[in-house]
Design an enzyme around this catalytic site. Structure first.
Site, short mmCIF file in Angstrom:
data_model
loop_
_atom_site.label_atom_id
_atom_site.label_comp_id
_atom_site.label_asym_id
_atom_site.label_seq_id
_atom_site.Cartn_x
_atom_site.Cartn_y
_atom_site.Cartn_z
N LYS A 1 0.67 -1.27 0.10
CA LYS A 1 0.07 0.07 -0.02
C LYS A 1 0.74 1.06 0.04
O LYS A 1 1.93 1.26 0.50
CB LYS A 1 -0.78 -0.01 1.17
CG LYS A 1 -1.93 -1.12 1.30
CD LYS A 1 -2.63 -1.07 2.56
CE LYS A 1 -3.37 0.21 2.78
NZ LYS A 1 -4.44 -0.18 4.05
N SER B 1 -9.24 0.63 3.17
CA SER B 1 -7.99 1.41 2.39
C SER B 1 -7.13 0.77 1.87
O SER B 1 -6.22 1.19 0.94
CB SER B 1 -7.21 2.30 3.65
OG SER B 1 -6.70 1.39 4.19
N SER C 1 -10.12 -2.05 6.74
CA SER C 1 -9.51 -1.73 5.70
C SER C 1 -8.63 -2.89 4.92
O SER C 1 -8.53 -2.60 3.78
CB SER C 1 -8.34 -0.70 5.83
OG SER C 1 -9.10 0.82 6.34
#
Length: 450
Positions: free
Chosen positions: A74, A149, A173
């Site tokens: 990420k 996320s 997330s």
């Protein structure tokens, strides 16, 4: 031949049936071919060199559980030699000098890093859209969100751009994008992954940290493989490989559709979400005792969670607030206006709420809830609104995930059905006893029948 199973691919690499360079070339081609999904924000040009080095190392013996496997991180995790944007235009996009602890842990397992994937600004939201790069789209329907996320990670695995992906989960997330993209997403208990507590278990106000690292995979075995690598020990995959998975029977599984956000928001399950939940329960009934759970949540949960969730924004160094997105700008402003006394009070209160959650859930071996309240929303569904509406819509889509972070225990989302529009729908299973092994076995059982 390359396979969609990360475990089989790992075994092919270890057996010399395919080279890391061949595998990496395959995934890089797919990343380029499906660039319009917006999953990747940075593609590492040195990935093939790293793969060639992994092949040379293979001649001397593998160095880790994921030796030669392509992986990405990420854009919230620093990777040495790559820029980190944190999904925000308001911070400098510096090239990292060193690896984030999770990156270092997986690099020690021999991974080949192919790049960085899309996230929401500072990882705040359940959708991966920001002002830095194109939004991360759902491979099943590119008009829809891939969640957040860890949305870029989930989109990449679902589209075959990565074999598996490490995510992070501060309010859902990992589980939200896994559910949106038809993957298995596991949120481990706080402290299970050593990299998560390198700086301690509490934030600066004394609240337990909400965010932990967790794996996303196509099935339970792939998810277990990655979790073992994140821990640096063979713990979960052997439980799925060495013992009879069907031996796990007779668990007391309590189910509920109550959400801790009900005191402030109207929480409604779509017909698809309800049907998926009911199907998941029926599948669980084949081996376990499934019963309603009478759960009651604290009326001040929504306010307390929002305070703790946004407290960290006050510490972010921002030069020009006008470069922030609406949600981050408004909630950062509120966090900076909040007194230390209020923040300390919320930290104390959230520990009390966590204890109550664990006490209620511990009456059962596992708690089952719907994963999401409806199918993934369209791109732009949240961002066209003011901050409060954006946040409300997120809570109404994901009403069951953040409470697991507050409790600090473990949970998994598993796809069990397909909605009328063709999108995957999942069920969430929670272990108040922080038993990730049990959750992975249950996921394996569900997928075998779904």
């Amino acid at each position: 031949m390359l396979t969609s199973s990360a475990l089989k691919l790992r075994n092919q690499l270890a057996a010399g049936e395919v080279s890391s360079r061949e595998v990496t070339e395959h995934y890089l081609r797919r990343i380029e071919r499906f660039a319009s999904l917006g999953a990747f924000v940075h593609v590492e040009q040195r990935a093939l060199q790293a793969a060639a080095a992994a092949d040379r190392q293979f001649m001397r013996g593998p160095i880790g559980r994921l030796h030669g496997m392509p992986i990405a991180f990420k854009d919230l995790n620093e990777v040495a030699g790559m820029p980190t944007t944190y999904g925000s235009r308001a911070v400098p996009h510096l090239v990292a000098a060193r690896d984030h602890p999770l990156v270092a842990r997986l690099r020690a397992e021999g991974v080949v890093i192919t790049g960085k994937t899309q996230v929401p600004e500072f990882g705040l939201s359940s959708y991966s859209e920001n002002l830095v790069a194109a939004p991360s789209r759902n491979p099943m329907n590119p008009q829809l969100s891939s969640g957040g996320s860890s949305g870029g990670q989930a989109a990449a695995v679902a589209a075959g751009l990565l074999p598996l992906a490490p995510g992070s989960d501060g309010g859902g997330s990992v589980r939200i994008p896994a559910a949106a993209c038809g993957l298995v997403g596991l949120k481990p208990a706080l402290g299970r992954v050593p990299a998560d507590v390198a700086e301690g278990y509490l934030d600066r106000f004394g609240a337990p940290k909400l965010t932990v690292s967790g794996p996303l995979g196509r099935d339970a075995k792939d998810t277990a493989l990655l979790l073992d690598a994140m821990l640096g020990q063979d713990r979960y995959l052997p439980a799925l490989q060495d013992g009879p998975v069907d031996a796990l029977r007779g668990l007391r599984i309590g189910y509920s559709t109550h959400s801790p956000f009900e005191p402030v928001y109207q929480i409604r399950l779509s017909s698809d979400a309800r049907a998926a939940f009911e199907r998941g329960l029926r599948l669980l009934e084949h081996r376990h005792h499934v019963m309603p759970a009478d759960l009651r949540y604290a009326p001040d949960y929504p306010e307390t969670f929002a305070t703790v969730w946004t407290n960290g924004l006050k510490d972010v160094a921002i030069g020009d607030e006008s470069l922030l997105g609406t949600l981050a700008r408004d909630y950062r402003r509120r966090s900076r206006q909040r007194s230390a006394q209020v923040s300390l009070g919320a930290a104390t209160r959230i520990k009390q709420i966590a204890a109550d959650l664990i006490a209620q859930w511990s009456a059962y071996d596992v708690i089952a809830t719907p994963a999401m309240a409806h199918t993934p929303p369209p791109i732009g569904y949240y961002t066209r609104h003011d901050a409060d509406t954006d946040y409300r819509l997120q809570c109404q889509y994901t009403p069951y995930t953040s409470m697991v972070n507050v409790a600090g225990c473990s949970a998994i989302t598993v796809p069990v059905a397909t909605a009328a529009d063709g999108m995957p729908m999942s069920i969430q299973l929670i272990s108040a006893h922080a038993n990730e092994e049990k959750l992975l076995i249950l996921a394996h059982q569900l997928l075998a029948e779904a």
